[in-house]
Write an enzyme that holds these catalytic residues in place. Structure first.
Site, PDB file in Angstrom:
ATOM      1  N   PHE A  35      -5.534 -20.533 -35.954  1.00 49.34           N
ATOM      2  CA  PHE A  35      -4.699 -21.560 -35.262  1.00 49.34           C
ATOM      3  C   PHE A  35      -4.188 -21.179 -33.904  1.00 49.34           C
ATOM      4  O   PHE A  35      -3.791 -20.087 -33.733  1.00 49.34           O
ATOM      5  CB  PHE A  35      -3.899 -22.081 -36.003  1.00 49.34           C
ATOM      6  N   ASP A  36      -4.594 -21.779 -32.542  1.00 52.25           N
ATOM      7  CA  ASP A  36      -3.797 -21.598 -31.620  1.00 52.25           C
ATOM      8  C   ASP A  36      -2.407 -22.249 -31.892  1.00 52.25           C
ATOM      9  O   ASP A  36      -2.329 -23.078 -32.491  1.00 52.25           O
ATOM     10  CB  ASP A  36      -4.532 -22.579 -30.390  1.00 52.25           C
ATOM     11  N   LYS A  37      -1.594 -22.011 -31.109  1.00 52.93           N
ATOM     12  CA  LYS A  37      -0.249 -22.568 -31.206  1.00 52.93           C
ATOM     13  C   LYS A  37       0.332 -23.725 -30.363  1.00 52.93           C
ATOM     14  O   LYS A  37       0.264 -24.859 -31.027  1.00 52.93           O
ATOM     15  CB  LYS A  37       0.728 -21.493 -30.839  1.00 52.93           C
TER      16      LYS A  37
END
Length: 439
Positions: free
Chosen positions: A98-100
Site C-alpha cells: 500500500f501507498d500511505k
C-alpha cells in the site's frame, strides 16, 4: 425403346456394382469392423450418442459464466476490473503493498503548526501558499486552506515545477523559492539544523520546509489521519488468507510508524523515505516471492502499479495516470471495498473449480455410458444440456455476491467543505514535471 431400356439396365448394373464395392470396402461381410461388432445403424446411433456425450460445452462455459457474473457484481459494488485476468490473478495474491498518503490515509490533511524563523507568520504563509497554489499534493490543499482561513493572500510564484518525492520549486522575482521535505532542502543546499526546526522533525507529523535559494525560512507541520476503514480492511485481508501486508511512503519514518501503528502494521512491514523507483524495486522483490498487489493513488505510484501482478488504484481521488496503469479501480474511498473484491476473487476461483470438476465428471460418466453401456441418445442430450445449464446457474450465483450492496456511508469519511473567505486564490502559471504526493 430398346436402346433406352438397355441404358437403364446398364445404369442399374453400375449403381449396383458401386454399392457392392462400397459394402466390400467399408462393411465386409455386411458387418462393420467398428466397436463391439455392432451393425451399421446401431454404430451410427452410438456414434451420435458419443458425440453428444463428449461435447465440451459445459467445460467451455464454466469459466466465462463465473467471470462475467463476478465482474458485474464487482462493478455494482464500486470495483472496476479491466478484465477477467485481473480478477483471477487477484484471487492468487498473497501479498498486498500500500501507498500511505491518500490510500491508507484520508489525504485530507490539516496544518498543525507553523514556524517562521523571522517571526512573520503572515508573510511566511503567503509565500508558502503561493508556492503550493497549483500543487496537487494533499499537503498543498491543507496549506491553501490554512492560508484562506486566516485571510492571507498568496504571493505570485511563477515557473513552479514539482520535483518527484521532494516538493515544489518556483520563482518570485529574481529569487528561487521552494517548499518540500528534507530531500528537497538537501538538493537546494539548505541546512535544517535550527533548533526550532529540529523540534518539529522530532514529532510524528509531516514537516514541510520552506526556503529561498539556500536559506531556510521556516516550516509547517501537517497531520494526516488513517482512514477509518483502513484498519478493518487490512484485518479482513489477513483473515482472507493474505500472507503479508506492507506500507510504502515517501514520508519520514516517524510519521509512517505512527500511521502503521494505528493500522496494526509491524515496523518491519513499513517502508519510509522512498522514491518512486524504490517502490518499484520493493514491489519487484515482493513479486519474486509470490503474487503481489500494489494499491496507490498518484502519479508516483504508476510504475509500481504496473510492476505489480495486480495494480489497484483509488479511483475516487486517484490521478489519471494511476488509473491507466492499474488493473483494478476502486470507485470509493471505503477501503472495505478492497477486502470485498479480494474475497469475491477467491470465491470466483472456487466456483470455477467447482464448475470444471462437475463438467469434466459429467462428461466422463456420459462417455463411459456411451462406450460400454446402452446409454440412450435422449439421456445423453439431457445430461449434456443439463450439465451446461447447471454450471451456468452456479456461475450466476456470483451476481448476488454481497459486494454488490455497494459503498458503506461513513460520516467520518465525508469530505469537509472548503473554507470560504470570499477571496479566490489566483491561478498561476505552472509547469508540472511529475506531480504527486510522497513528500
Amino acid at each position: 425403346m430398346h436402346e433406352e431400356n438397355l441404358c437403364r439396365c446398364q445404369s442399374s448394373t453400375a449403381i449396383s456394382f458401386a454399392s457392392q464395392c462400397a459394402e466390400t470396402a467399408f462393411l465386409p461381410n455386411r458387418r462393420p469392423p467398428y466397436w463391439l461388432g455392432r451393425d451399421w445403424e446401431e454404430a451410427l446411433y452410438r456414434s451420435a450418442t458419443l458425440l453428444v456425450a463428449a461435447s465440451p460445452c459445459a467445460i467451455v462455459i464454466s469459466v466465462p459464466a463465473a467471470i462475467l457474473s463476478a465482474l458485474s457484481a464487482a462493478a455494482r459494488g464500486g470495483v472496476l476490473f479491466k478484465g477477467g485476468a485481473a480478477l483471477e490473478t487477484l484471487a492468487a495474491v498473497d501479498t498486498f503493498a500500500f501507498d500511505k498518503t491518500g490510500t491508507l490515509t484520508s489525504g485530507r490533511a490539516s496544518v498543525t503548526g507553523v514556524v517562521a524563523l523571522d517571526g512573520d507568520e503572515w508573510s511566511f504563509l503567503s509565500l508558502l501558499a503561493g508556492i503550493e497554489a497549483q500543487s496537487e499534493h494533499h499537503s498543498a490543499a491543507a496549506i491553501r486552506e490554512e492560508a484562506a482561513g486566516r485571510g492571507i493572500k498568496p504571493v505570485h510564484v511563477k515557473e513552479a515545477t514539482t520535483r518527484p518525492s521532494a516538493g515544489v520549486v518556483g520563482r518570485d522575482g529574481e529569487s528561487q523559492v521552494w517548499a518540500g521535505n528534507p530531500r528537497l532542502a538537501a538538493q537546494m543546499g539548505a541546512s535544517i539544523d535550527d533548533p526550532m526546526l529540529k523540534a518539529l522533525a522530532a514529532d510524528t507529523q509531516t514537516v514541510i520546509y520552506v526556503g529561498r535559494d539556500s536559506q531556510v525560512m521556516g516550516a509547517v507541520t501537517i497531520a494526516d489521519q488513517a482512514r477509518t476503514t483502513s484498519g478493518p480492511a487490512l484485518a479482513a485481508l489477513r483473515d482472507g488468507g493474505v500472507r503479508q501486508i506492507v506500507m510504502m511512503t515517501g514520508d519520514r519514518r516517524p510519521v509512517a510508524l505512527r500511521i502503521g501503528k494505528e493500522l496494526g502494521l509491524k515496523p518491519e512491514e513499513i517502508h519510509a523515505d522512498m522514491l518512486p523507483q524504490d517502490k518499484v524495486r520493493v514491489t519487484g522483490e515482493l513479486a519474486s516471492m509470490g503474487k503481489v498487489a500494489f494499491v496507490g493513488d498518484g502519479v508516483n505510484d504508476a510504475a509500481a502499479l504496473a510492476r505489480a501482478d495486480v495494480g489497484i488504484a483509488m479511483g475516487a481521488a486517484g490521478s489519471d495516470v494511476a488509473l491507466q496503469a492499474a488493473d483494478v479501480a476502486l470507485l470509493s474511498e471505503d477501503m472495505g471495498r478492497l477486502a470485498e473484491a479480494h474475497r469475491l476473487a477467491r470465491r470466483t476461483s472456487r466456483v470455477i473449480r467447482q464448475n470444471l470438476a462437475f463438467a469434466m465428471g459429467a462428461m466422463v460418466i456420459l462417455v463411459t455410458g456411451g462406450l460400454f453401456f446402452e446409454l440412450p441418445l435422449p439421456l445423453a442430450v439431457i445430461g449434456h444440456e443439463g450439465g451446461t445449464v447447471l454450471v451456468v446457474l452456479n456461475g450466476l450465483r456470483l451476481l448476488r455476491d454481497p459486494i454488490r450492496r455497494g459503498e458503506r456511508k461513513l460520516p467520518s469519511e465525508k469530505r469537509p467543505a472548503p473554507a470560504s473567505t470570499g477571496m479566490p486564490l489566483p491561478r498561476q502559471a505552472y509547469r508540472r514535471q511529475v506531480p504527486r504526493q510522497g513528500r
